[in-house]
Write a protein that holds these residues in place. Structure first.
Motif, PDB file in Angstrom:
ATOM      1  N   ILE A 128       0.689  -1.157   0.152  1.00  0.00           N
ATOM      2  CA  ILE A 128       0.206   0.217   0.030  1.00  0.00           C
ATOM      3  C   ILE A 128       0.763   1.267  -0.141  1.00  0.00           C
ATOM      4  O   ILE A 128       1.814   1.420   0.743  1.00  0.00           O
ATOM      5  N   HIS A 129       0.688   1.983  -1.090  1.00  0.00           N
ATOM      6  CA  HIS A 129       1.278   3.393  -1.174  1.00  0.00           C
ATOM      7  C   HIS A 129       0.310   4.409  -0.749  1.00  0.00           C
ATOM      8  O   HIS A 129      -0.770   4.561  -1.424  1.00  0.00           O
ATOM      9  N   ASP A 130       0.584   5.531   0.243  1.00  0.00           N
ATOM     10  CA  ASP A 130      -0.432   6.322   0.587  1.00  0.00           C
ATOM     11  C   ASP A 130      -0.657   7.381  -0.690  1.00  0.00           C
ATOM     12  O   ASP A 130       0.131   7.539  -1.206  1.00  0.00           O
ATOM     13  N   SER A 131      -1.788   8.009  -0.900  1.00  0.00           N
ATOM     14  CA  SER A 131      -2.230   8.911  -1.704  1.00  0.00           C
ATOM     15  C   SER A 131      -1.490  10.253  -1.272  1.00  0.00           C
ATOM     16  O   SER A 131      -1.594  11.198  -2.227  1.00  0.00           O
ATOM     17  N   GLY A 132      -0.908  10.374  -0.086  1.00  0.00           N
ATOM     18  CA  GLY A 132      -0.585  11.585   0.333  1.00  0.00           C
ATOM     19  C   GLY A 132      -1.509  12.973   0.434  1.00  0.00           C
ATOM     20  O   GLY A 132      -1.029  13.949   0.861  1.00  0.00           O
ATOM     21  N   LYS A 133      -2.701  12.501   0.872  1.00  0.00           N
ATOM     22  CA  LYS A 133      -3.710  13.618   1.062  1.00  0.00           C
ATOM     23  C   LYS A 133      -3.604  14.187   2.480  1.00  0.00           C
ATOM     24  O   LYS A 133      -3.916  15.257   2.665  1.00  0.00           O
ATOM     25  N   THR A 134      -3.246  13.191   3.302  1.00  0.00           N
ATOM     26  CA  THR A 134      -2.972  13.804   4.826  1.00  0.00           C
ATOM     27  C   THR A 134      -1.928  13.154   5.436  1.00  0.00           C
ATOM     28  O   THR A 134      -1.625  12.162   5.058  1.00  0.00           O
ATOM     29  N   GLN A 135      -1.115  13.719   6.436  1.00  0.00           N
ATOM     30  CA  GLN A 135      -0.165  13.498   7.221  1.00  0.00           C
ATOM     31  C   GLN A 135       1.127  13.051   6.487  1.00  0.00           C
ATOM     32  O   GLN A 135       2.348  13.522   7.003  1.00  0.00           O
ATOM     33  N   ILE A 136       1.313  12.398   5.445  1.00  0.00           N
ATOM     34  CA  ILE A 136       2.551  11.873   5.046  1.00  0.00           C
ATOM     35  C   ILE A 136       2.558  11.948   3.468  1.00  0.00           C
ATOM     36  O   ILE A 136       1.657  12.440   2.977  1.00  0.00           O
ATOM     37  N   GLU A 137       3.827  11.883   3.095  1.00  0.00           N
ATOM     38  CA  GLU A 137       4.110  12.376   1.661  1.00  0.00           C
ATOM     39  C   GLU A 137       3.454  11.444   0.630  1.00  0.00           C
ATOM     40  O   GLU A 137       3.562  10.134   0.873  1.00  0.00           O
ATOM     41  N   SER A 138       3.210  12.056  -0.360  1.00  0.00           N
ATOM     42  CA  SER A 138       2.323  11.047  -1.542  1.00  0.00           C
ATOM     43  C   SER A 138       3.302   9.975  -2.003  1.00  0.00           C
ATOM     44  O   SER A 138       4.462  10.237  -2.334  1.00  0.00           O
ATOM     45  N   GLY A 139       2.723   8.852  -1.958  1.00  0.00           N
ATOM     46  CA  GLY A 139       3.411   7.712  -2.533  1.00  0.00           C
ATOM     47  C   GLY A 139       4.364   6.678  -1.657  1.00  0.00           C
ATOM     48  O   GLY A 139       4.780   5.773  -1.834  1.00  0.00           O
ATOM     49  N   SER A 140       4.236   7.338  -0.413  1.00  0.00           N
ATOM     50  CA  SER A 140       5.014   6.574   0.799  1.00  0.00           C
ATOM     51  C   SER A 140       4.480   5.223   0.841  1.00  0.00           C
ATOM     52  O   SER A 140       3.124   4.997   0.877  1.00  0.00           O
ATOM     53  N   LEU A 141       5.237   4.154   0.853  1.00  0.00           N
ATOM     54  CA  LEU A 141       5.015   2.961   1.216  1.00  0.00           C
ATOM     55  C   LEU A 141       4.547   2.682   2.619  1.00  0.00           C
ATOM     56  O   LEU A 141       5.094   3.477   3.469  1.00  0.00           O
ATOM     57  N   THR A 142       3.427   2.164   2.966  1.00  0.00           N
ATOM     58  CA  THR A 142       3.031   2.259   4.361  1.00  0.00           C
ATOM     59  C   THR A 142       2.842   0.952   5.084  1.00  0.00           C
ATOM     60  O   THR A 142       2.970   0.695   6.214  1.00  0.00           O
ATOM     61  N   VAL A 143       2.226  -0.058   4.311  1.00  0.00           N
ATOM     62  CA  VAL A 143       1.861  -1.359   4.745  1.00  0.00           C
ATOM     63  C   VAL A 143       2.417  -2.231   3.642  1.00  0.00           C
ATOM     64  O   VAL A 143       1.935  -2.012   2.213  1.00  0.00           O
ATOM     65  N   VAL A 144       2.667  -3.625   3.945  1.00  0.00           N
ATOM     66  CA  VAL A 144       2.783  -4.853   3.048  1.00  0.00           C
ATOM     67  C   VAL A 144       1.789  -5.805   3.817  1.00  0.00           C
ATOM     68  O   VAL A 144       1.937  -5.802   4.838  1.00  0.00           O
ATOM     69  N   ALA A 145       0.998  -6.520   3.371  1.00  0.00           N
ATOM     70  CA  ALA A 145       0.016  -7.502   3.678  1.00  0.00           C
ATOM     71  C   ALA A 145       0.102  -8.698   3.029  1.00  0.00           C
ATOM     72  O   ALA A 145       0.467  -8.734   1.812  1.00  0.00           O
ATOM     73  N   ILE A 146      -0.060  -9.641   3.720  1.00  0.00           N
ATOM     74  CA  ILE A 146       0.017 -11.192   3.058  1.00  0.00           C
ATOM     75  C   ILE A 146      -1.077 -12.070   3.675  1.00  0.00           C
ATOM     76  O   ILE A 146      -1.620 -12.048   4.880  1.00  0.00           O
ATOM     77  N   GLY A 147      -1.764 -12.641   2.693  1.00  0.00           N
ATOM     78  CA  GLY A 147      -2.867 -13.751   3.133  1.00  0.00           C
ATOM     79  C   GLY A 147      -4.066 -13.282   2.303  1.00  0.00           C
ATOM     80  O   GLY A 147      -4.237 -12.619   1.675  1.00  0.00           O
ATOM     81  N   PRO A 148      -5.121 -14.333   2.583  1.00  0.00           N
ATOM     82  CA  PRO A 148      -5.115 -15.544   3.582  1.00  0.00           C
ATOM     83  C   PRO A 148      -4.335 -16.710   2.958  1.00  0.00           C
ATOM     84  O   PRO A 148      -4.406 -16.823   1.621  1.00  0.00           O
TER      85      PRO A 148
END
Lengths: 115, 115
Positions: free
Chosen positions: A79-99
């Motif tokens: 997940i890369h943030d859209s950067g509309k709030t709090q953090i810079e646009s495009g920042s990688l925030t989360v990697v998720a796995i599963g189920p």
């Protein structure tokens, strides 16, 4: 599903929750599309979700986790943030796995601690 | 999608994120099942997710929000925790609404603040 969240971006609780929710829907959609055989079992067993933290060399570590998950044929997303709030646009925030099978996810994520 | 999270349960960041992710998947599933006409627009526009907090008379307030959403024909769900970690089994943790038109959700949720 296991979610790995960067702590170095100092995201607030609401921001973290929205990023993890983005990842959850992305994995769910991918599981439907790819006919992930673990999806129905996971839904039946209460859709367990575990949220872990990454606090060192975050981008590199997350990228490695993502590549490991792909290499092991696990369902995964970044997940890369859209950067509309709090953090810079495009920042990688989360990697998720599963189920997927717990032991297969654990091989990749067991060294990380609960958020 | 708008998520209303109880703060009186003192859930940790990871717990909040997992409860919001439960709600997100539940709304997504309900939207597919009920052919929610706002789902495709929402997916196209970056799946906006807003996380708000409820800090007073939480169970009653959340129940009222849920009933209001139902009355207004919005897509909504309640999340009760399985109680395996941190909080008592069956506790209501989150009410979520959407995807629907922002002005229709705002009528019900605008008095609450960002988490």
């Amino acid at each position: 599903m296991v979610f790995l969240v960067r702590t170095d971006l100092n995201m607030g609780k609401g921001k973290i929750a929205s990023q993890v929710a983005h990842a959850a829907i992305q994995l769910y959609k991918a599981s439907l599309k790819n006919k992930n055989p673990y999806l129905d079992i996971w839904l039946t067993w209460g859709q367990p979700k575990i949220v872990l933290k990454i606090d060192k060399e975050c981008e590199t570590t997350l990228d490695n986790v993502y590549k490991d998950a792909l290499k092991n044929n696990l369902t995964t997303c970044k997940i890369h943030d859209s950067g509309k709030t709090q953090i810079e646009s495009g920042s990688l925030t989360v990697v998720a796995i599963g189920p997927n099978r717990a032991e297969d996810i654990d091989k990749i994520t067991s060294q990380f601690k609960l958020l």
